[in-house]
Scaffold this motif. Structure first.
Motif, PDB file in Angstrom:
ATOM      1  N   ASP A 177       0.845  -1.199   0.000  1.00 30.63           N
ATOM      2  CA  ASP A 177       0.000   0.000   0.000  1.00 30.63           C
ATOM      3  C   ASP A 177       0.880   1.250   0.000  1.00 30.63           C
ATOM      4  O   ASP A 177       0.674   2.178  -0.797  1.00 30.63           O
ATOM      5  CB  ASP A 177      -0.911  -0.020   1.226  1.00 30.63           C
ATOM      6  CG  ASP A 177      -1.789   1.225   1.337  1.00 30.63           C
ATOM      7  OD1 ASP A 177      -2.006   1.897   0.308  1.00 30.63           O
ATOM      8  OD2 ASP A 177      -2.247   1.527   2.461  1.00 30.63           O
ATOM      9  N   ILE A 178       1.867   1.263   0.869  1.00 32.22           N
ATOM     10  CA  ILE A 178       2.783   2.409   0.941  1.00 32.22           C
ATOM     11  C   ILE A 178       3.567   2.540  -0.364  1.00 32.22           C
ATOM     12  O   ILE A 178       3.809   3.650  -0.855  1.00 32.22           O
ATOM     13  CB  ILE A 178       3.727   2.268   2.148  1.00 32.22           C
ATOM     14  CG1 ILE A 178       2.929   2.366   3.457  1.00 32.22           C
ATOM     15  CG2 ILE A 178       4.817   3.337   2.115  1.00 32.22           C
ATOM     16  CD1 ILE A 178       3.755   2.104   4.703  1.00 32.22           C
ATOM     17  N   ASP A 179       3.960   1.414  -0.932  1.00 32.68           N
ATOM     18  CA  ASP A 179       4.741   1.439  -2.167  1.00 32.68           C
ATOM     19  C   ASP A 179       3.969   2.113  -3.300  1.00 32.68           C
ATOM     20  O   ASP A 179       4.534   2.922  -4.054  1.00 32.68           O
ATOM     21  CB  ASP A 179       5.127   0.015  -2.566  1.00 32.68           C
ATOM     22  CG  ASP A 179       6.175  -0.013  -3.660  1.00 32.68           C
ATOM     23  OD1 ASP A 179       7.135   0.773  -3.592  1.00 32.68           O
ATOM     24  OD2 ASP A 179       6.025  -0.814  -4.612  1.00 32.68           O
ATOM     25  N   ARG A 180       2.692   1.816  -3.407  1.00 35.46           N
ATOM     26  CA  ARG A 180       1.874   2.460  -4.448  1.00 35.46           C
ATOM     27  C   ARG A 180       1.828   3.974  -4.231  1.00 35.46           C
ATOM     28  O   ARG A 180       1.925   4.753  -5.188  1.00 35.46           O
ATOM     29  CB  ARG A 180       0.461   1.880  -4.441  1.00 35.46           C
ATOM     30  CG  ARG A 180       0.359   0.469  -5.028  1.00 35.46           C
ATOM     31  CD  ARG A 180      -1.089   0.042  -5.197  1.00 35.46           C
ATOM     32  NE  ARG A 180      -1.747  -0.144  -3.896  1.00 35.46           N
ATOM     33  CZ  ARG A 180      -1.752  -1.296  -3.244  1.00 35.46           C
ATOM     34  NH1 ARG A 180      -1.125  -2.352  -3.731  1.00 35.46           N
ATOM     35  NH2 ARG A 180      -2.384  -1.409  -2.087  1.00 35.46           N
ATOM     36  N   ARG A 181       1.674   4.377  -2.976  1.00 40.31           N
ATOM     37  CA  ARG A 181       1.615   5.807  -2.678  1.00 40.31           C
ATOM     38  C   ARG A 181       2.959   6.490  -2.951  1.00 40.31           C
ATOM     39  O   ARG A 181       3.014   7.611  -3.487  1.00 40.31           O
ATOM     40  CB  ARG A 181       1.220   6.013  -1.213  1.00 40.31           C
ATOM     41  CG  ARG A 181      -0.177   5.492  -0.856  1.00 40.31           C
ATOM     42  CD  ARG A 181      -0.370   5.469   0.650  1.00 40.31           C
ATOM     43  NE  ARG A 181      -1.618   4.850   1.067  1.00 40.31           N
ATOM     44  CZ  ARG A 181      -2.738   5.497   1.362  1.00 40.31           C
ATOM     45  NH1 ARG A 181      -2.762   6.825   1.257  1.00 40.31           N
ATOM     46  NH2 ARG A 181      -3.823   4.858   1.747  1.00 40.31           N
ATOM     47  N   VAL A 182       4.038   5.812  -2.577  1.00 37.99           N
ATOM     48  CA  VAL A 182       5.379   6.359  -2.782  1.00 37.99           C
ATOM     49  C   VAL A 182       5.680   6.518  -4.263  1.00 37.99           C
ATOM     50  O   VAL A 182       6.223   7.547  -4.709  1.00 37.99           O
ATOM     51  CB  VAL A 182       6.427   5.452  -2.096  1.00 37.99           C
ATOM     52  CG1 VAL A 182       7.823   5.720  -2.654  1.00 37.99           C
ATOM     53  CG2 VAL A 182       6.417   5.671  -0.596  1.00 37.99           C
ATOM     54  N   ARG A 183       5.326   5.517  -5.056  1.00 34.30           N
ATOM     55  CA  ARG A 183       5.559   5.604  -6.502  1.00 34.30           C
ATOM     56  C   ARG A 183       4.770   6.762  -7.116  1.00 34.30           C
ATOM     57  O   ARG A 183       5.268   7.473  -8.007  1.00 34.30           O
ATOM     58  CB  ARG A 183       5.179   4.290  -7.179  1.00 34.30           C
ATOM     59  CG  ARG A 183       6.143   3.135  -6.921  1.00 34.30           C
ATOM     60  CD  ARG A 183       5.590   1.834  -7.496  1.00 34.30           C
ATOM     61  NE  ARG A 183       6.426   0.694  -7.232  1.00 34.30           N
ATOM     62  CZ  ARG A 183       7.383   0.257  -8.047  1.00 34.30           C
ATOM     63  NH1 ARG A 183       7.620   0.896  -9.182  1.00 34.30           N
ATOM     64  NH2 ARG A 183       8.096  -0.812  -7.741  1.00 34.30           N
ATOM     65  N   GLY A 184       3.540   6.951  -6.639  1.00 34.51           N
ATOM     66  CA  GLY A 184       2.744   8.057  -7.138  1.00 34.51           C
ATOM     67  C   GLY A 184       3.354   9.403  -6.786  1.00 34.51           C
ATOM     68  O   GLY A 184       3.419  10.312  -7.620  1.00 34.51           O
TER      69      GLY A 184
END
Length: 213
Positions: A198-205
């Motif tokens: 979940d955090i990874d998706r936000r970080v990539r965005g």
């Protein structure tokens, strides 16, 4: 400066003096030795206040004081840094903010400067967090929970909070984001993996936005 259990007094004093020499040389022309020594003393006390074992505190003090002086120089306009800086904050700086910081550093390849901190930092990062990141080839070899300090907020371009409440100081000109992310504390590895992703998706965005900007 407070002194807690761990190294003998004379050895601790010698190590802190050595750190002062090294950082005074590193920041020569930016900050004087007196300022550097004051930051080192304050940094040691901040870390000692939350430490359960103090043997390695001089090493951590050196790392954190170097970061604090770098951020202070950036915030005061005394150093030139061309990449954006992102600060991740959670309560303990042992779970969500560490995961986010590690992932952003991993994906950014030096194009973004990354910091993390906790409003009430704890002593260690859970093994489940370390294991979940290791599965992606990310090693938390030098990460440790750090207290939230004013200069790290002032130096940031983007401040991302994850459950730290009202502890984060607000400065004008910063971009503030609040991510509602589950807390990995005490969770099994499968759950931590879900939080990590979940955090990874936000970080990539966020990274995409920063590099596009």
């Amino acid at each position: 400066m407070s002194r807690t259990r761990g190294l003998p007094q004379h050895e601790l004093t010698a190590q802190l003096l050595r750190i002062t020499d090294e950082l005074a040389d590193r920041f020569h022309g930016v900050y004087g030795r007196e300022t550097v020594a004051k930051v080192i003393d304050e940094t040691y006390d901040l870390l000692a206040a939350n430490a359960t074992v103090t043997t390695y505190l001089p090493v951590l003090t050196a790392r954190f004081a170097r970061q604090r002086l770098t951020d202070q120089g950036r915030a005061d306009g005394l150093t030139t840094i061309t990449v954006p800086q992102v600060l991740f904050i959670c309560v303990h700086n042992a779970g969500r903010s560490q995961i986010a910081a590690a992932l952003l550093e991993h994906h950014a390849f030096g194009k973004v400067s990354v910091r993390s901190a906790g409003s009430r930092p704890t002593g260690t990062i859970p093994q489940t967090v370390t294991d979940a990141l290791a599965e992606l080839g990310i090693e938390l070899t030098e990460a440790f929970p750090k207290p939230l300090t004013d200069e790290v907020v002032r130096a940031a371009d983007v401040v991302v909070t994850m459950g730290c409440g009202d502890a984060c100081p607000v400065h004008p000109g910063k971009r503030y984001l609040d991510w509602e992310v589950a807390d990995p504390a005490g969770a099994p590895l499968d759950t931590v993996r879900t939080i990590r992703d979940d955090i990874d998706r936000r970080v990539r965005g966020l990274l995409s936005e920063l590099l596009h900007d």
